[in-house]
Design an enzyme around this catalytic site. Structure first.
Site, PDB file in Angstrom:
ATOM      1  N   ASP A  97       0.809  -1.227   0.000  1.00 27.33           N
ATOM      2  CA  ASP A  97       0.000   0.000   0.000  1.00 27.33           C
ATOM      3  C   ASP A  97       0.838   1.271   0.000  1.00 27.33           C
ATOM      4  OD1 ASP A  97      -2.231  -1.710   0.295  1.00 27.33           O
ATOM      5  OD2 ASP A  97      -1.977  -1.706   2.465  1.00 27.33           O
ATOM      6  N   LYS A 125       2.423   2.348  -5.059  1.00 25.78           N
ATOM      7  CA  LYS A 125       3.211   1.913  -6.227  1.00 25.78           C
ATOM      8  C   LYS A 125       2.503   2.233  -7.536  1.00 25.78           C
ATOM      9  CE  LYS A 125       3.274  -2.269  -4.469  1.00 25.78           C
ATOM     10  NZ  LYS A 125       2.878  -2.033  -3.094  1.00 25.78           N
ATOM     11  N   GLY A 126       1.164   2.139  -7.527  1.00 23.50           N
ATOM     12  CA  GLY A 126       0.385   2.335  -8.756  1.00 23.50           C
ATOM     13  C   GLY A 126       0.685   3.675  -9.406  1.00 23.50           C
ATOM     14  N   ALA A 141      -3.952  -7.609  -4.075  1.00 23.16           N
ATOM     15  CA  ALA A 141      -3.405  -6.267  -4.237  1.00 23.16           C
ATOM     16  C   ALA A 141      -4.512  -5.287  -4.586  1.00 23.16           C
ATOM     17  CB  ALA A 141      -2.371  -6.275  -5.357  1.00 23.16           C
ATOM     18  N   GLY A 142      -4.245  -4.031  -4.353  1.00 22.03           N
ATOM     19  CA  GLY A 142      -5.184  -2.996  -4.772  1.00 22.03           C
ATOM     20  C   GLY A 142      -4.415  -1.732  -5.066  1.00 22.03           C
ATOM     21  N   HIS A 143      -4.461  -1.293  -6.303  1.00 21.31           N
ATOM     22  CA  HIS A 143      -3.841  -0.022  -6.657  1.00 21.31           C
ATOM     23  C   HIS A 143      -4.966   0.948  -6.962  1.00 21.31           C
ATOM     24  CE1 HIS A 143      -0.060  -2.010  -7.067  1.00 21.31           C
ATOM     25  NE2 HIS A 143      -0.412  -2.700  -8.121  1.00 21.31           N
ATOM     26  N   GLN A 178       2.081  -5.894  -3.187  1.00 17.19           N
ATOM     27  CA  GLN A 178       2.432  -5.980  -1.756  1.00 17.19           C
ATOM     28  C   GLN A 178       3.792  -5.303  -1.503  1.00 17.19           C
ATOM     29  OE1 GLN A 178       1.349  -9.308  -3.179  1.00 17.19           O
ATOM     30  NE2 GLN A 178      -0.647  -8.436  -2.874  1.00 17.19           N
ATOM     31  N   VAL A 185       2.882  14.177  -3.456  1.00 24.21           N
ATOM     32  CA  VAL A 185       2.379  15.271  -2.613  1.00 24.21           C
ATOM     33  C   VAL A 185       0.850  15.381  -2.649  1.00 24.21           C
ATOM     34  CG1 VAL A 185       4.504  16.642  -2.609  1.00 24.21           C
ATOM     35  CG2 VAL A 185       2.874  16.917  -4.495  1.00 24.21           C
ATOM     36  N   GLY A 186       0.168  14.383  -3.186  1.00 25.39           N
ATOM     37  CA  GLY A 186      -1.294  14.440  -3.211  1.00 25.39           C
ATOM     38  C   GLY A 186      -1.862  13.270  -3.974  1.00 25.39           C
TER      39      GLY A 186
HETATM   40  P1  IMP Z   1      -2.864 -12.658   1.679  1.00 20.19           P
HETATM   41  O1  IMP Z   1      -1.914 -12.098   0.677  1.00 20.19           O
HETATM   42  O2  IMP Z   1      -4.301 -12.374   1.350  1.00 20.19           O
HETATM   43  O3  IMP Z   1      -2.606 -14.115   1.958  1.00 20.19           O
HETATM   44  O4  IMP Z   1      -2.603 -11.911   3.078  1.00 20.19           O
HETATM   45  C1  IMP Z   1      -1.409 -12.064   3.822  1.00 20.19           C
HETATM   46  C2  IMP Z   1      -0.992 -10.751   4.461  1.00 20.19           C
HETATM   47  O5  IMP Z   1      -0.605  -9.837   3.444  1.00 20.19           O
HETATM   48  C3  IMP Z   1      -2.088 -10.052   5.262  1.00 20.19           C
HETATM   49  O6  IMP Z   1      -1.508  -9.358   6.353  1.00 20.19           O
HETATM   50  C4  IMP Z   1      -2.652  -9.044   4.267  1.00 20.19           C
HETATM   51  O7  IMP Z   1      -3.263  -7.943   4.908  1.00 20.19           O
HETATM   52  C5  IMP Z   1      -1.382  -8.650   3.565  1.00 20.19           C
HETATM   53  N1  IMP Z   1      -1.616  -8.137   2.199  1.00 20.19           N
HETATM   54  C6  IMP Z   1      -1.900  -8.858   1.098  1.00 20.19           C
HETATM   55  N2  IMP Z   1      -2.019  -8.054   0.025  1.00 20.19           N
HETATM   56  C7  IMP Z   1      -1.791  -6.802   0.463  1.00 20.19           C
HETATM   57  C8  IMP Z   1      -1.720  -5.536  -0.203  1.00 20.19           C
HETATM   58  O8  IMP Z   1      -1.887  -5.394  -1.419  1.00 20.19           O
HETATM   59  N3  IMP Z   1      -1.441  -4.479   0.605  1.00 20.19           N
HETATM   60  C9  IMP Z   1      -1.197  -4.605   1.931  1.00 20.19           C
HETATM   61  N4  IMP Z   1      -1.239  -5.756   2.579  1.00 20.19           N
HETATM   62  C10 IMP Z   1      -1.531  -6.856   1.847  1.00 20.19           C
END
Ligand code: IMP
Length: 427
Positions: free
Chosen positions: A13, A16-17, A39-41, A225, A417-418
């Site tokens: 988090d 990176k996106g 993941a989430g970007h 991640q 910065v934003g």
């Molecule tokens: P998993 O990847 O769903 O197996 O989760 C394992 C750990 O990685 C947990 O603590 C999740 O919160 C963390 N995690 C997985 N993907 C992300 C991400 O994209 N950002 C932040 N934490 C992540």
């Protein structure tokens, strides 16, 4: 300058996106090398706020071809949903622009069910996964019973093999976790249908990269991640099941280390973590709440509030070493405006001894015992969001950035910065 790797330098988090989006404007290929829809970007572009999970952030740059690499795990149903979301936002997603490596492993609905079941069984020791089935899918890959994306080319064989694996998973759900089995028939039919839709996107991922390198194309590797969630080098067992570090780009995409010219570590100007596990600089006070509110620190994938704390240069030095960082992209500096005094962790005291090293290999208990040793720096009041040159930042903010560079012995190139796409001080 053929290969650039963008890697998260903390617990994910980091933003990176945004950095990938900027670098992708000069890349021919943008390749995601690890993880799945955990993941989430978030990308804010042309009035749309897009939450991407699997498709590389480079998709917004029309000249870039995007590859979901062999080191990733793909939920076919979720990928189709994401393609539809992007198309609805007016972004062109065709098999010419998006490729899926045949070596990527497939997430089935029962992998997700097993992920949830394992977490429930762990109780207080739960990892806090995203419940997307990531761990069980990589576990099946390591057990050599997983389903590779190559199978999507032949929907009937894929359906047969998916059925067999779902039945095995169901036995575990019933016998190990005393849970109800998942419906087999409708799931297999849905997967067969998804296979037919995804087939046109399939390529041999390593051959695709080899050809791109032979043509001297610019390749941007996008990690998901972060370093401390790496299966080998992170805060085990509170980690994900893939290799987010720079080395993961080599195994996840299939090329050698001599091709890599640039490794950009993305780090927030403070630290956040979602899920369980030790976090030495965590702030369980009003400053932590303030960082969460102002920084909108809620997960893109699960909506969970993120744990927040001071910047930790013990972590960043570790990330610089494990990834071979050539530079750091520092994001969300604007979130620190208005905090009178800022703290930066420079070392840890662990059981009476002072160490400059992050004790990842010693495990969670030792990391939890680490007391950060802080340096204090004056904060600044000004809103940074309109600033586009480093020298125009308030002097305190310039000093904060310079101090991080000195403590990590790595140059800071980008500064965020934003939230807007253009709110970036460029190298
Ligand atoms: P998993 O990847 O769903 O197996 O989760 C394992 C750990 O990685 C947990 O603590 C999740 O919160 C963390 N995690 C997985 N993907 C992300 C991400 O994209 N950002 C932040 N934490 C992540």
């Amino acid at each position: 300058m053929p290969v650039t790797i963008v890697v998260g330098a903390q617990w994910g988090d980091e933003g990176k996106g945004r950095v990938v989006d900027d670098l992708a404007s000069r890349a021919n290929v943008v390749a995601r090398y690890n993880g799945g829809d955990n993941a989430g970007h978030t990308i804010v572009a042309e009035g749309h706020t897009l939450g991407l999970h699997l498709v590389p952030s480079g998709i917004l740059n029309p000249q870039a071809i995007c590859l979901i690499g062999g080191g990733t795990v793909i939920n076919p149903l979720r990928l189709l949903e994401e393609i539809a979301t992007l198309r609805n936002a007016g972004i062109e997603v065709t098999p010419e622009r998006l490729k899926i490596a045949a070596g990527a492993h497939l997430i089935l609905p029962t992998h997700r069910a097993l992920d949830g079941a394992q977490e429930l069984t762990l109780g207080e020791q739960a990892i806090g996964t995203t419940a997307r089935g990531i761990g069980p899918t990589y576990a099946d890959k390591a057990r050599r019973v997983g389903l590779r994306a190559a199978l999507l080319r032949d929907p009937d064989t894929f359906a047969t093999q998916a059925r067999t694996l779902i039945i095995t998973h169901n036995e575990r759900l019933i016998n190990l976790f005393q849970l109800k089995p998942q419906l087999v028939g409708p799931q297999v039919e849905q997967l067969r249908d998804a296979a037919a839709q995804l087939t046109p996107y399939l390529v041999d991922g390593a051959a695709f990269i080899t050809d791109a390198l032979a043509e001297n194309k610019e390749i941007l590797c996008e990690g998901a991640q972060g370093t401390l969630l790496d299966l080998d080098h992170g805060t085990y067992p509170f980690v994900t099941s893939s290799s987010p570090i720079a080395g993961g780009a080599l195994t996840g995409l299939g090329f050698g280390p001599k091709e890599v010219t640039r490794v950009v570590g993305v780090a927030k100007a403070y630290t956040t973590r979602v899920g369980a596990g030790a976090f030495p600089t965590e702030l369980l006070d009003a400053t932590g709440d303030r960082l969460r509110d102002i920084g909108h620190e809620y997960g893109v994938t699960t909506g969970r509030p993120r744990r927040c704390g001071w910047l930790d240069t013990v972590i960043l030095r570790y990330a610089a070493q494990v990834n071979g960082l050539t530079e750091i992209a520092l994001t969300k500096l604007d979130v620190l405006s208005g905090i009178p005094t800022l703290k930066i962790a420079v070392a840890y005291e662990i059981n009476g001894a002072i160490t400059p090293h992050f004790p990842a290999e010693w495990g969670n208990e030792i990391i939890a015992a680490a007391k950060p040793i802080y340096e204090e720096l004056p904060g600044w009041e000004a809103d940074l969001r309109a600033i586009r040159r480093r020298e125009d930042l308030p002097t305190e903010a310039q000093a904060y950035v310079a101090r991080i560079e000195a403590l990590v012995a790595t140059r800071i190139s980008f500064i965020g910065v934003g939230p807007e796409r253009e709110s970036l001080i460029l190298p």
